[in-house]
Design a protein around this motif. Structure first.
Motif, PDB file in Angstrom:
ATOM      1  N   PRO A 342       0.797  -1.244   0.000  1.00 58.91           N
ATOM      2  CA  PRO A 342       0.000   0.000   0.000  1.00 58.91           C
ATOM      3  C   PRO A 342       0.819   1.280   0.000  1.00 58.91           C
ATOM      4  O   PRO A 342       0.245   2.360  -0.135  1.00 58.91           O
ATOM      5  CB  PRO A 342      -0.808  -0.121   1.297  1.00 58.91           C
ATOM      6  CG  PRO A 342       0.061  -0.927   2.205  1.00 58.91           C
ATOM      7  CD  PRO A 342       0.811  -1.895   1.322  1.00 58.91           C
ATOM      8  N   PHE A 343       2.134   1.168   0.161  1.00 67.22           N
ATOM      9  CA  PHE A 343       2.964   2.379   0.297  1.00 67.22           C
ATOM     10  C   PHE A 343       3.832   2.574  -0.931  1.00 67.22           C
ATOM     11  O   PHE A 343       4.263   1.604  -1.574  1.00 67.22           O
ATOM     12  CB  PHE A 343       3.859   2.286   1.531  1.00 67.22           C
ATOM     13  CG  PHE A 343       3.109   2.017   2.810  1.00 67.22           C
ATOM     14  CD1 PHE A 343       2.274   2.975   3.356  1.00 67.22           C
ATOM     15  CD2 PHE A 343       3.243   0.798   3.459  1.00 67.22           C
ATOM     16  CE1 PHE A 343       1.591   2.737   4.527  1.00 67.22           C
ATOM     17  CE2 PHE A 343       2.558   0.542   4.639  1.00 67.22           C
ATOM     18  CZ  PHE A 343       1.729   1.509   5.170  1.00 67.22           C
ATOM     19  N   PRO A 344       4.151   3.838  -1.268  1.00 70.58           N
ATOM     20  CA  PRO A 344       5.133   4.086  -2.328  1.00 70.58           C
ATOM     21  C   PRO A 344       6.528   3.650  -1.875  1.00 70.58           C
ATOM     22  O   PRO A 344       6.761   3.371  -0.701  1.00 70.58           O
ATOM     23  CB  PRO A 344       5.043   5.597  -2.548  1.00 70.58           C
ATOM     24  CG  PRO A 344       4.488   6.145  -1.275  1.00 70.58           C
ATOM     25  CD  PRO A 344       3.568   5.079  -0.732  1.00 70.58           C
ATOM     26  N   GLY A 345       7.459   3.613  -2.823  1.00 70.40           N
ATOM     27  CA  GLY A 345       8.796   3.112  -2.523  1.00 70.40           C
ATOM     28  C   GLY A 345       9.500   3.878  -1.419  1.00 70.40           C
ATOM     29  O   GLY A 345      10.181   3.300  -0.569  1.00 70.40           O
ATOM     30  N   VAL A 347       8.190   5.633   1.181  1.00 68.83           N
ATOM     31  CA  VAL A 347       7.613   5.325   2.491  1.00 68.83           C
ATOM     32  C   VAL A 347       8.000   3.913   2.923  1.00 68.83           C
ATOM     33  O   VAL A 347       8.311   3.657   4.085  1.00 68.83           O
ATOM     34  CB  VAL A 347       6.084   5.491   2.454  1.00 68.83           C
ATOM     35  CG1 VAL A 347       5.469   5.077   3.779  1.00 68.83           C
ATOM     36  CG2 VAL A 347       5.713   6.927   2.112  1.00 68.83           C
ATOM     37  N   GLU A 348       7.997   3.008   1.987  1.00 72.02           N
ATOM     38  CA  GLU A 348       8.381   1.623   2.277  1.00 72.02           C
ATOM     39  C   GLU A 348       9.820   1.549   2.777  1.00 72.02           C
ATOM     40  O   GLU A 348      10.120   0.872   3.766  1.00 72.02           O
ATOM     41  CB  GLU A 348       8.210   0.789   1.012  1.00 72.02           C
ATOM     42  CG  GLU A 348       8.498  -0.692   1.194  1.00 72.02           C
ATOM     43  CD  GLU A 348       8.411  -1.435  -0.139  1.00 72.02           C
ATOM     44  OE1 GLU A 348       8.550  -2.664  -0.126  1.00 72.02           O
ATOM     45  OE2 GLU A 348       8.206  -0.768  -1.187  1.00 72.02           O
ATOM     46  N   ALA A 349      10.733   2.265   2.105  1.00 68.72           N
ATOM     47  CA  ALA A 349      12.142   2.253   2.499  1.00 68.72           C
ATOM     48  C   ALA A 349      12.341   2.918   3.854  1.00 68.72           C
ATOM     49  O   ALA A 349      13.091   2.417   4.699  1.00 68.72           O
ATOM     50  CB  ALA A 349      12.987   2.952   1.438  1.00 68.72           C
ATOM     51  N   LEU A 350      11.682   4.062   4.057  1.00 67.37           N
ATOM     52  CA  LEU A 350      11.817   4.737   5.350  1.00 67.37           C
ATOM     53  C   LEU A 350      11.286   3.866   6.479  1.00 67.37           C
ATOM     54  O   LEU A 350      11.879   3.810   7.570  1.00 67.37           O
ATOM     55  CB  LEU A 350      11.074   6.068   5.312  1.00 67.37           C
ATOM     56  CG  LEU A 350      11.686   7.177   4.451  1.00 67.37           C
ATOM     57  CD1 LEU A 350      10.769   8.400   4.426  1.00 67.37           C
ATOM     58  CD2 LEU A 350      13.061   7.567   4.982  1.00 67.37           C
ATOM     59  N   LEU A 351      10.192   3.173   6.247  1.00 61.93           N
ATOM     60  CA  LEU A 351       9.617   2.300   7.266  1.00 61.93           C
ATOM     61  C   LEU A 351      10.589   1.193   7.649  1.00 61.93           C
ATOM     62  O   LEU A 351      10.796   0.914   8.832  1.00 61.93           O
ATOM     63  CB  LEU A 351       8.297   1.719   6.753  1.00 61.93           C
ATOM     64  CG  LEU A 351       7.524   0.807   7.724  1.00 61.93           C
ATOM     65  CD1 LEU A 351       7.083   1.599   8.957  1.00 61.93           C
ATOM     66  CD2 LEU A 351       6.321   0.196   7.021  1.00 61.93           C
ATOM     67  N   MET A 352      11.223   0.580   6.656  1.00 61.14           N
ATOM     68  CA  MET A 352      12.169  -0.505   6.935  1.00 61.14           C
ATOM     69  C   MET A 352      13.442   0.009   7.595  1.00 61.14           C
ATOM     70  O   MET A 352      13.964  -0.606   8.517  1.00 61.14           O
ATOM     71  CB  MET A 352      12.515  -1.221   5.634  1.00 61.14           C
ATOM     72  CG  MET A 352      11.381  -2.089   5.077  1.00 61.14           C
ATOM     73  SD  MET A 352      10.933  -3.406   6.232  1.00 61.14           S
ATOM     74  CE  MET A 352      12.464  -4.312   6.327  1.00 61.14           C
ATOM     75  N   GLN A 384       9.962 -11.059   7.944  1.00 63.01           N
ATOM     76  CA  GLN A 384       9.128 -12.080   7.320  1.00 63.01           C
ATOM     77  C   GLN A 384       7.646 -11.752   7.444  1.00 63.01           C
ATOM     78  O   GLN A 384       6.872 -11.914   6.492  1.00 63.01           O
ATOM     79  CB  GLN A 384       9.429 -13.439   7.970  1.00 63.01           C
ATOM     80  CG  GLN A 384       8.696 -14.609   7.353  1.00 63.01           C
ATOM     81  CD  GLN A 384       9.165 -14.877   5.926  1.00 63.01           C
ATOM     82  OE1 GLN A 384      10.254 -14.490   5.540  1.00 63.01           O
ATOM     83  NE2 GLN A 384       8.312 -15.528   5.134  1.00 63.01           N
ATOM     84  N   SER A 385       7.259 -11.273   8.609  1.00 66.59           N
ATOM     85  CA  SER A 385       5.841 -10.951   8.814  1.00 66.59           C
ATOM     86  C   SER A 385       5.401  -9.790   7.938  1.00 66.59           C
ATOM     87  O   SER A 385       4.293  -9.782   7.401  1.00 66.59           O
ATOM     88  CB  SER A 385       5.588 -10.625  10.291  1.00 66.59           C
ATOM     89  OG  SER A 385       5.924 -11.723  11.122  1.00 66.59           O
ATOM     90  N   ALA A 386       6.280  -8.781   7.793  1.00 71.17           N
ATOM     91  CA  ALA A 386       5.932  -7.626   6.972  1.00 71.17           C
ATOM     92  C   ALA A 386       5.768  -8.015   5.517  1.00 71.17           C
ATOM     93  O   ALA A 386       4.872  -7.511   4.821  1.00 71.17           O
ATOM     94  CB  ALA A 386       6.998  -6.540   7.121  1.00 71.17           C
ATOM     95  N   ILE A 391       2.994  -5.537   3.594  1.00 69.62           N
ATOM     96  CA  ILE A 391       3.313  -4.144   3.955  1.00 69.62           C
ATOM     97  C   ILE A 391       4.541  -3.669   3.197  1.00 69.62           C
ATOM     98  O   ILE A 391       4.605  -2.506   2.755  1.00 69.62           O
ATOM     99  CB  ILE A 391       3.514  -4.035   5.473  1.00 69.62           C
ATOM    100  CG1 ILE A 391       2.229  -4.430   6.210  1.00 69.62           C
ATOM    101  CG2 ILE A 391       3.937  -2.630   5.867  1.00 69.62           C
ATOM    102  CD1 ILE A 391       2.360  -4.437   7.713  1.00 69.62           C
ATOM    103  N   VAL A 392       5.522  -4.532   3.043  1.00 69.44           N
ATOM    104  CA  VAL A 392       6.731  -4.204   2.293  1.00 69.44           C
ATOM    105  C   VAL A 392       7.010  -5.337   1.319  1.00 69.44           C
ATOM    106  O   VAL A 392       6.511  -6.461   1.475  1.00 69.44           O
ATOM    107  CB  VAL A 392       7.954  -3.997   3.225  1.00 69.44           C
ATOM    108  CG1 VAL A 392       7.754  -2.821   4.131  1.00 69.44           C
ATOM    109  CG2 VAL A 392       8.242  -5.264   4.029  1.00 69.44           C
TER     110      VAL A 392
END
Length: 515
Positions: A342-345, A347-352, A384-386, A391-392
């Protein structure tokens, strides 16, 4: 240490009771202040006293070298025991401690007691003897905790500055190794030592170090980080301009290069200056291994640094703005992975990345028995869960993991910490402007690096200013064999720039097969 105002010194009284009462009062009746009044055969007609702080002195030395001689020995007939000459007689004939001084003011006496000395006072004397009996519980010399090597010395500095200086002197056994002591901190009076090799050091750098230390005006210094922030050239920069280490052999090596080391009492971390950007990619083990192996590992470090700051930004820029640069098969695979995310690249990278930084910090702060387990289990379970929850993407997990591993390759922690912050800046620029933002960020970083100085030495030397072709062979990217490293670093104005007399490989001995 810079003083705002000259303090008024209080002379000591000729009354023993007045002096002991004044010292007790200034220490506020502290329970660890030991005041022992007694009479001695050395001067039976006059009362004596010793004063020290329990816990920071060697009690056995006090008893054997101060108390017992004063209690049991007598002065020779020719000794003058009248007036203040009694202290001279005690110092020369009775007290057997190696370092004995004399103080005539209350402030000097108080400082001597705080430094771990034992005071010897006598009735009728307007000065006191200060016997150096430093001791107490201290941590023993152990293996390095943060800068480990496979081949090389396996011992590190401790919190005692005198022990640390002795560890360096065991390596550099020369009278040219000079040590100048300073006291910084109006309350802590912390010992700060400056070490350098006379005849090699850059005199301009040495004077600048003294000037910056003299300008420090603070109430307390608890660790070398206090000193580092005061003496560094540039405050608002992510890149460190002062190198730190807990290894005596590293300090010895930079002294042999003509640089200056700064040690602070109470910490096992020593500071070294001036340094360059490339100093943070050099490990002590580079000079203990063969030159070809050391060169290969050093190149890997530079590559890992580039990966740690650029890889997430490149991934974000390619997947968000420049998909045409990817092979069709890879592009289809990445698109399939991102289906349902659901997130752009960005946001996905910042989250990780933020998640990994939290796990890293948790692993450091948790008890040592469970810290690594928490980090490993947390990374595996969350990653693994994400991915399974959508989510990612799996590709992002791989990129973040490899970036984190590359960050650990760098031998200096503070440069690794700087790369972590730079990585976030590059990710934001790549997420907003693609390759153009990434290119501008790298260009601005290079301009900033070239503008930095470390005690007047260009931060990017010998690459800039200098010749790039020559810089490759100046112990920057390639570590030459020891017999070929004739000169010390060129960026310093050393009094003796040569470490070898000539460039000559020792000839191998030829063995004849004939008897």
């Amino acid at each position: 240490m810079k003083k705002n105002a000259q303090k008024t010194l209080t002379p000591l009284s000729s009354s023993l009771k007045a002096n002991t009462d004044a010292i007790r009062s200034r220490f506020g009746g502290s329970f660890d202040l030991v005041v022992r009044l007694f009479r001695s055969d050395a001067a039976p007609s006059r009362e004596l006293a010793i004063i020290y702080i329990d816990g920071i002195v060697d009690a056995e030395t006090v008893n054997v070298s101060v108390m017992e001689p004063l209690m049991s020995m007598t002065l020779p007939p020719h000794a003058h025991t009248k007036g203040t000459k009694l202290l001279d007689a005690l110092r020369s004939c009775i007290v057997s401690v190696g370092s004995v001084g004399e103080s005539a003011t209350l402030e000097e006496a108080l400082q001597a007691v705080s430094d771990g000395s034992c005071l010897v006072l006598a009735e009728g004397c307007t000065s006191v003897l200060t016997a150096s009996v430093n001791g107490g519980e201290q941590r023993s010399v152990t293996i390095p905790q943060t800068q480990t090597v496979i081949r090389g010395p396996q011992y590190s500095f401790v919190e005692n500055i005198r022990t640390n200086i002795s560890l360096v002197r065991r390596i550099i056994r020369s009278s040219d190794l000079h040590v100048q002591m300073h006291k910084i901190g109006s309350q802590t009076h912390t010992d700060v030592a400056v070490l350098y090799l006379n005849g090699i050091v850059d005199e301009g750098v040495l004077k600048e170090v003294y000037r910056r230390l003299a300008d420090i005006d603070i109430d307390g210094v608890l660790e070398s980080g206090y000193i580092e922030e005061f003496i560094q050239d540039e405050t608002f920069t992510l890149f460190p301009t002062v190198l730190n280490t807990e290894r005596p052999d590293t300090v010895a090596s930079i002294l042999l290069e003509g640089r200056v080391a700064i040690m602070v009492d109470g910490t096992p971390i020593a500071l070294m200056a001036p340094i360059t950007f490339f100093s943070f990619f050099q490990s002590p083990e580079d000079y203990y291994q063969r030159f070809d192996i050391a060169t290969f590992i050093r190149v890997i470090r530079y590559a890992a640094f580039i990966v740690s700051i650029l890889l997430p930004g490149l991934y974000i820029a390619v997947t968000t703005y420049h998909q045409e640069m990817l092979p069709t098969t890879l592009l289809i695979s990445l698109a399939a992975q991102r289906e349902g995310v659901p997130f752009p690249g960005l946001v996905e990278a910042l989250l990780m990345e933020v998640t990994f930084e939290v796990l890293r910090e948790a692993g450091l702060r948790m008890p040592r028995a469970i810290g690594p387990a928490i980090s490993i289990v947390g990374a595996l379970v969350l990653g693994q869960s994400a991915v399974q929850a959508g989510i990612v993407s799996a590709g992002m997990v791989i990129v973040v993991s490899f970036t984190a591993i590359s960050n650990f390759v760098m031998p200096e922690f503070n440069m690794g910490a700087a790369s972590r912050i730079i990585r976030f800046i590059f990710m934001l620029m790549a997420g907003m402007f693609g390759f153009f933002g990434l290119f501008i960020s790298v260009l601005l970083m290079l301009v900033h690096l070239v503008s930095l100085r470390s005690f007047g030495v260009p931060y990017m030397s010998p690459m800039a200013p200098g010749s790039a072709s020559q810089s490759i062979f100046r112990d920057v990217f390639i570590r030459l064999p020891w017999w070929a490293m004739i000169f010390r670093p060129f960026e310093l104005k050393l009094r003796n720039p040569r470490r070898l007399p000539n460039r000559r490989k020792p000839a191998a001995q030829r063995h004849s097969d004939n008897p």
